[in-house]
Design an enzyme around this catalytic site. Structure first.
Site, short mmCIF file in Angstrom:
data_model
loop_
_atom_site.label_atom_id
_atom_site.label_comp_id
_atom_site.label_asym_id
_atom_site.label_seq_id
_atom_site.Cartn_x
_atom_site.Cartn_y
_atom_site.Cartn_z
N GLY A 1 -21.87 -5.79 -5.62
CA GLY A 1 -21.94 -4.43 -6.17
C GLY A 1 -22.09 -3.39 -5.08
N TRP B 1 4.73 14.78 -1.46
CA TRP B 1 3.91 13.79 -0.76
C TRP B 1 3.94 14.02 0.74
CZ3 TRP B 1 0.53 11.62 -3.59
CH2 TRP B 1 0.83 11.03 -4.83
N GLU C 1 5.53 5.30 4.53
CA GLU C 1 6.27 4.84 5.71
C GLU C 1 7.08 3.59 5.41
OE1 GLU C 1 5.99 6.08 9.00
OE2 GLU C 1 4.18 7.33 8.94
N GLN D 1 -19.96 -22.36 2.45
CA GLN D 1 -18.59 -22.73 2.85
C GLN D 1 -17.55 -21.72 2.38
OE1 GLN D 1 -17.87 -26.74 1.53
NE2 GLN D 1 -18.97 -27.63 3.25
N PHE E 1 19.09 -3.47 -1.43
CA PHE E 1 18.34 -2.28 -1.86
C PHE E 1 18.80 -1.84 -3.24
CE2 PHE E 1 18.25 -1.97 2.81
CZ PHE E 1 16.88 -2.03 2.97
N LEU F 1 10.06 7.47 12.27
CA LEU F 1 9.33 6.46 11.48
C LEU F 1 9.11 5.19 12.29
CD1 LEU F 1 10.98 7.00 7.97
CD2 LEU F 1 8.67 7.58 8.67
#
Ligand code: TGC
Ligand code: FAD
Length: 388
Positions: free
Chosen positions: A345, A167, A368, A284, A388, A244
């Site tokens: 659409g 990635w 990130e 509205q 975590f 980062l």
């Protein structure tokens, strides 16, 4: 009395310096005149035009925050955010190209590199002549980079690297990669150049998001990296995380740029769209949705702006960065989805752009640091407990 400005309720524009406004205007013209006309085809065909890097280099958008001696513009954090906002208003993938080069490839060389490394790489990267990429993520360790398996071993004159990254934005077209690898169990950064033996890259195909950006992998098969290409200035996860911090901050602006595009497009669309004898904008439900969108966008920019001014003072605020990256990506994604719905659409067509933004923002909400990972960073700071 002042008239309410629905597109800038807190007068963000009035708080920019002249330099920041000039950079913003240049980024806006470039994005609208040069990027917008090619983005629909680029997304459809899943291609990234290499020339965009050279163009952004010419415009001064690559490494804009770095000092001029390294090819930068000495721009403020707010100016960098304004560039991200204008570019991501066109496509998150184009902002990715800018932010990976600036924050994830140039910044580590600037912050942790030797003077020789800075002079050798940064001016050419600022010009868009050399493309850099950032290899932290591995197939088995996305949110948990500490678990990385890529290893470096000390050998005479340098290091041998083995492993792989997955990635990776721009890996397939990169001239160099900042690769994070464990050397004696300590994470270090290496500048791996395209022509090093054993360094390979491939493209990940068939993405349904960020298609105008090239994402790939990196293979490292016994790659010899000379001593001169080790980043001497940092050890441990602080290295990649410092990069980062910059990139996540820029994304907080960029994601809101995409959301802002969606709001403007939707406002125009509902004003034109006649149903039941009246424009949709007179309803509205529609007005409530526009009010919610514009509130989230205005507050998102306020937070990003406050953060930028703080970062310019040198403040170290990673949790505040997590807050704004998380909030602005999550809100932008919700806004883009709502904008798609309000276009009916027509909203699914490429030419109206909103669905492309929604598809892109799925990635932006994940890379990130995924949305929930940033919640856990904040949760840890609030409670003192790591979940975590
Ligand atoms: P943790 O124990 O929290 O920290 C380890 C060491 O790192 C230091 N540190 C930081 N330093 C600077 N800035 C930060 N934001 C920092 N956060 C942590 C920390 O002080 C500590 O230092 P030391 O000296 O004590 O060792 O580490 P952990 O392993 O528990 O990690 C926790 C967690 C989940 C927060 C972290 O791993 C995380 O953020 N995960 C998300 C991974 C991620 O964001 N990957 C991004 C990959 S790059 C990318 O997506 C590019 S897309 C680009 C594009 O196309 O635009
Ligand atoms: P995972 O870590 O497997 O997460 C899956 C889900 O689990 C997420 O919802 C997450 O929030 C959740 N989760 C994770 N941990 C926990 C926990 N402890 N508790 C509860 N929930 C949890 N990386 C680079 O290094 N360089 C790049 O240039 C780069 N570019 C990218 C470009 C694209 C298009 C994409 C899609 C990704 C890119 N990445 C890059 C990788 C990106 O940073 C990772 O995708 C991201 O960090 C998430 O990792 P993952 O995809 O493995 O998801």
């Amino acid at each position: 009395t002042q008239t309410y400005r629905w597109d800038d309720p807190f007068d963000l524009d009035g708080r920019l310096t002249d330099d920041e406004r000039m950079i913003r205007d240049a980024a806006r013209s470039y994005a609208r005149d040069r990027l917008l006309p090619r983005v629909v085809a680029a997304f459809r065909d899943e291609v990234f035009d290499r020339a965009i890097m050279t163009e952004m280099g010419e415009m001064g958008f690559l490494g804009a925050m770095l000092p001029e001696q390294y090819g930068g513009a000495g721009a403020s954090h707010v100016a960098y955010g304004l560039i991200a906002r204008e570019i991501e208003a066109i496509d998150s993938g184009y902002r990715s190209a800018m932010s990976v080069q600036s924050s994830l490839a140039m910044y580590p060389i600037y912050a942790f590199g030797s003077e020789e490394q800075r002079m050798r790489f940064l001016p050419r990267m600022a010009a868009g002549e050399l493309i850099g990429c950032f290899g932290l993520t591995e197939a088995d360790g996305g949110s948990d980079p500490a678990s990385m398996k890529t290893k470096a071993v000390k050998v005479e004159g340098g290091y041998r690297l083995n492993g792989g990254k997955y990635w990776i934005t721009n890996s397939a077209i990169a001239d160099l990669a900042i690769v994070w690898a464990k050397l004696d169990d300590v994470i270090r950064g290496f500048i791996v150049e395209r022509d090093f033996d054993g360094f390979t890259t491939g493209k990940i195909g068939d993405k349904l998001s960020l298609r105008a950006s090239i994402t790939g992998d990196i293979g490292l098969n016994d790659v010899f990296v000379p001593e001169d290409n080790l980043l001497p200035g940092v050890k441990g996860l602080r290295g990649p995380f410092s990069c980062l911090n910059k990139a996540r901050y820029g994304i907080a602006w960029g994601a809101m740029g995409a959301a802002e595009f969606c709001l403007h497009a939707t406002r125009d669309y509902v004003a034109e769209r006649m149903l039941f004898g009246r424009p949709l904008s007179s309803r509205q439900l529609v007005q409530k949705k526009l009010a919610d969108m514009s509130t989230d966008i205005a507050l998102g920019f306020e937070g990003a702006y406050a953060l930028g001014r703080l970062l310019d003072t040198g403040a170290f605020v990673p949790e505040a960065i997590s807050m704004m990256k998380r909030n602005n990506c999550g809100k932008a994604l919700a806004i883009a989805r709502e904008a798609r719905d309000m276009h009916g659409g027509a909203g699914i067509t490429g030419e109206l752009h909103v669905m492309r933004h929604a598809m892109n923002l799925e990635t932006v909400n994940t890379y990130e640091g995924a949305h929930d990972v940033h919640a856990l960073i904040l949760g840890r700071a609030i409670t003192g407990e790591s979940a975590f």
